[in-house]
Design an enzyme around this catalytic site. Structure first.
Site, mmCIF file in Angstrom:
data_model
loop_
_atom_site.group_PDB
_atom_site.id
_atom_site.type_symbol
_atom_site.label_atom_id
_atom_site.label_comp_id
_atom_site.label_asym_id
_atom_site.label_seq_id
_atom_site.Cartn_x
_atom_site.Cartn_y
_atom_site.Cartn_z
ATOM 1 C CG HIS A 202 48.916 50.090 52.679
ATOM 2 N ND1 HIS A 202 50.010 50.822 52.311
ATOM 3 C CD2 HIS A 202 47.921 50.471 51.844
ATOM 4 C CE1 HIS A 202 49.697 51.625 51.315
ATOM 5 N NE2 HIS A 202 48.432 51.434 50.996
HETATM 6 C C1 UD1 Z 1 42.961 52.161 50.952
HETATM 7 C C2 UD1 Z 1 43.037 52.275 49.428
HETATM 8 C C3 UD1 Z 1 44.488 52.192 48.990
HETATM 9 C C4 UD1 Z 1 45.349 53.188 49.737
HETATM 10 C C5 UD1 Z 1 45.145 53.044 51.240
HETATM 11 C C6 UD1 Z 1 45.889 54.141 51.945
HETATM 12 C C7 UD1 Z 1 41.151 51.362 48.140
HETATM 13 C C8 UD1 Z 1 40.678 50.216 47.328
HETATM 14 N N1 UD1 Z 1 42.320 51.177 48.787
HETATM 15 O O1 UD1 Z 1 43.427 50.858 51.301
HETATM 16 O O2 UD1 Z 1 44.572 52.470 47.605
HETATM 17 O O3 UD1 Z 1 46.691 52.967 49.412
HETATM 18 O O4 UD1 Z 1 43.760 53.153 51.548
HETATM 19 O O5 UD1 Z 1 46.201 53.837 53.256
HETATM 20 O O6 UD1 Z 1 40.514 52.372 48.192
HETATM 21 N N2 UD1 Z 1 40.857 50.086 58.740
HETATM 22 C C9 UD1 Z 1 40.794 50.521 60.043
HETATM 23 N N3 UD1 Z 1 40.708 51.870 60.269
HETATM 24 C C10 UD1 Z 1 40.665 52.772 59.278
HETATM 25 C C11 UD1 Z 1 40.726 52.321 57.955
HETATM 26 C C12 UD1 Z 1 40.828 50.975 57.694
HETATM 27 O O7 UD1 Z 1 40.833 49.731 60.987
HETATM 28 O O8 UD1 Z 1 40.591 53.969 59.561
HETATM 29 C C13 UD1 Z 1 41.012 48.628 58.466
HETATM 30 C C14 UD1 Z 1 39.679 47.900 58.318
HETATM 31 O O9 UD1 Z 1 39.828 46.609 58.847
HETATM 32 C C15 UD1 Z 1 39.528 47.815 56.811
HETATM 33 C C16 UD1 Z 1 40.961 47.685 56.324
HETATM 34 O O10 UD1 Z 1 41.717 48.470 57.238
HETATM 35 O O11 UD1 Z 1 38.743 46.731 56.411
HETATM 36 C C17 UD1 Z 1 41.173 48.189 54.910
HETATM 37 O O12 UD1 Z 1 40.701 49.526 54.762
HETATM 38 P P1 UD1 Z 1 40.256 50.085 53.322
HETATM 39 O O13 UD1 Z 1 39.977 51.540 53.411
HETATM 40 O O14 UD1 Z 1 39.210 49.223 52.714
HETATM 41 O O15 UD1 Z 1 41.527 49.853 52.417
HETATM 42 P P2 UD1 Z 1 43.051 50.221 52.684
HETATM 43 O O16 UD1 Z 1 43.815 48.957 52.764
HETATM 44 O O17 UD1 Z 1 43.151 51.185 53.794
HETATM 45 N N1 UDP Z 2 51.870 58.308 56.036
HETATM 46 C C1 UDP Z 2 51.648 58.844 57.306
HETATM 47 N N2 UDP Z 2 51.773 58.009 58.371
HETATM 48 C C2 UDP Z 2 52.110 56.698 58.266
HETATM 49 C C3 UDP Z 2 52.330 56.166 56.968
HETATM 50 C C4 UDP Z 2 52.189 57.000 55.876
HETATM 51 O O1 UDP Z 2 51.360 60.023 57.435
HETATM 52 O O2 UDP Z 2 52.213 56.011 59.283
HETATM 53 C C5 UDP Z 2 51.698 59.196 54.872
HETATM 54 C C6 UDP Z 2 52.894 59.257 53.943
HETATM 55 O O3 UDP Z 2 53.756 60.318 54.330
HETATM 56 C C7 UDP Z 2 52.231 59.521 52.590
HETATM 57 C C8 UDP Z 2 50.890 58.853 52.709
HETATM 58 O O4 UDP Z 2 50.648 58.653 54.096
HETATM 59 O O5 UDP Z 2 52.044 60.905 52.391
HETATM 60 C C9 UDP Z 2 50.896 57.534 52.002
HETATM 61 O O6 UDP Z 2 49.737 56.840 52.317
HETATM 62 P P1 UDP Z 2 49.597 55.277 52.171
HETATM 63 O O7 UDP Z 2 50.928 54.639 52.140
HETATM 64 O O8 UDP Z 2 48.637 54.851 53.217
HETATM 65 O O9 UDP Z 2 48.824 55.130 50.767
HETATM 66 P P2 UDP Z 2 49.314 55.086 49.246
HETATM 67 O O10 UDP Z 2 50.187 56.259 48.982
HETATM 68 O O11 UDP Z 2 49.982 53.786 49.033
HETATM 69 O O12 UDP Z 2 48.035 55.134 48.497
#
Ligand code: UD1
Ligand code: UDP
Length: 354
Positions: A202
């Site tokens: 992601h």
């Molecule tokens: C964010 C964090 C990242 C973290 C990740 C965990 C920042 C800059 N990034 O990235 O550090 O590792 O969360 O998963 O804060 N979207 C949905 N539903 C949701 C959330 C997101 O559809 O509930 C989609 C939307 O199209 C959105 C895209 O995902 O534009 C990205 O979401 P965003 O929260 O901006 O960043 P992440 O990639 O989730």
């Molecule tokens: N995780 C989860 N479901 C998923 C993928 C990840 O519960 O389908 C949990 C995972 O166990 C970990 C956390 O989400 O605790 C990691 O989040 P993510 O990879 O989204 O973000 P990052 O750690 O890279 O910021």
């Protein structure tokens, strides 16, 4: 003591719940959700299964550019903090929600505590690296999960750093047997423990670059075992945009994002994991699952130094090789504390509150 905890994205719900449990009964905690993550599978599911109260406030910020998202959070969180007047504010990790909480708190009288302080990937192109550095530099209490985190902060001249261990280790100790006893996720997807590769992708650096994402997906598709991909909504959107979704679904077992217990069960049962997640690299180490990291660098360097994690970036050949290679895991060093990080943090918050 009245503590406001600010969360917003999936990994923060997991980091916050051990702290919420440690605060419960002794202190008043006001849990605030920025709304950065909002889909049921990215947010609600965690509050149900982790048995923590649903947040008292949801700021409903949602998705957007970094500027829009962070700006809205600052405005809405700032207004809330004026009303709530907490003794301490706690932020977690390195997302835009973390940074917004830090910016607001820096201009109030309340001390700011940063959980997971001091991590550095030394990749300035990562939005998370900016969030971490800025947050650390305005924090009053820094809870570093690792020795390396402490050293990084000392090098930057930051004081009031405490080596607490990692709350994600606290979390996994709570989750591992519960997941093994209660999760039915392997049966639901016809998976046999030890016979599949789990993958999560992601990071913006991978998803927003068509060539990188395509190379990663090709390498995963070429594996000689079943590869299971619980797909992050960001990645699903990008695969659609690049016209790659159909091919990926033919080659991999693509499933919805999973709840924490089901995900822990999947990771525990995997033969190995290929990921660009920060949290999953550590959880793989906790659960004795070999980890192949789809990045060129990591902030969790000690897992690589200990021989438990290999960095392969988006290099197709390197990914294929690492998925194929015979792996004998070395002895496991103690890197992330002994499972009482949250208790230590609460004790430090109490000391600061006087
Ligand atoms: C964010 C964090 C990242 C973290 C990740 C965990 C920042 C800059 N990034 O990235 O550090 O590792 O969360 O998963 O804060 N979207 C949905 N539903 C949701 C959330 C997101 O559809 O509930 C989609 C939307 O199209 C959105 C895209 O995902 O534009 C990205 O979401 P965003 O929260 O901006 O960043 P992440 O990639 O989730
Ligand atoms: N995780 C989860 N479901 C998923 C993928 C990840 O519960 O389908 C949990 C995972 O166990 C970990 C956390 O989400 O605790 C990691 O989040 P993510 O990879 O989204 O973000 P990052 O750690 O890279 O910021």
């Amino acid at each position: 003591m009245k503590v406001v905890s600010l969360v917003g994205a999936r990994p923060q719900f997991i980091k916050a719940f051990p702290v919420s449990r440690a605060l419960a009964d002794r202190h008043e905690e006001v849990l605030v959700h920025t709304g950065q993550h909002y889909s049921e599978a990215m947010s609600e599911v965690f509050f149900e299964e982790l048995d923590i109260p649903t947040p008292e406030y949801n700021l409903g910020v949602g998705s957007g550019t970094h500027g829009q998202q962070t700006g809205e959070m600052v405005t809405r969180f700032g207004e809330l903090i004026e009303r709530e007047e907490p003794d301490t504010i706690v932020v977690y990790g390195d997302t835009n929600s973390t940074l917004a909480g830090a910016l607001v708190t820096a201009k109030t009288d309340a001390p700011l505590a940063h959980v997971e302080a001091g991590l550095r990937s030394h990749n300035d192109a990562m939005p998370e690296e900016t969030n971490r550095i800025l947050t650390d530099h305005v924090s009053d209490l820094l809870f570093a999960p690792t020795e390396r985190g402490v050293t990084n902060l000392e090098t930057e001249g930051i004081e009031n750093v405490h080596l607490t261990g990692d709350v994600m280790y606290d979390a996994i100790l709570w989750a591992r047997t519960r997941a093994a006893d209660h999760s039915t996720v392997l049966d639901e997807h016809d998976l046999t423990a030890g016979e599949y590769v789990l993958t999560t992708v992601h990071r913006a650096g991978n998803t927003d670059d068509r060539e990188r994402l395509a190379a990663i997906m090709r390498a995963l598709g070429a594996a000689d075992r079943e590869v299971v991909l619980p797909i992050h909504p960001r990645t699903a959107d990008c695969l659609d945009t690049y016209g790659l979704r159909e091919t990926v679904e033919e080659q991999l077992t693509v499933i919805e994002p999973q709840g924490y217990l089901d995900f822990v069960r999947l990771l525990d049962g995997a033969e190995r994991v290929a990921t660009d997640s920060g949290g999953v690299q550590k959880e793989a180490f906790f659960l004795d699952t070999p980890c192949v990291t789809l990045r060129e660098e990591t902030e969790w360097v000690e897992t690589v130094d200990a021989g438990w994690n290999t960095l392969v970036g988006a290099d197709e050949e390197a990914i294929e090789h690492e998925l194929q290679r015979e792996i004998t895991l070395p002895e496991k060093p103690e890197l992330y504390g002994d499972g009482d990080a949250a208790e230590r943090m609460v004790a430090l918050l109490e000391e600061t509150d006087g």
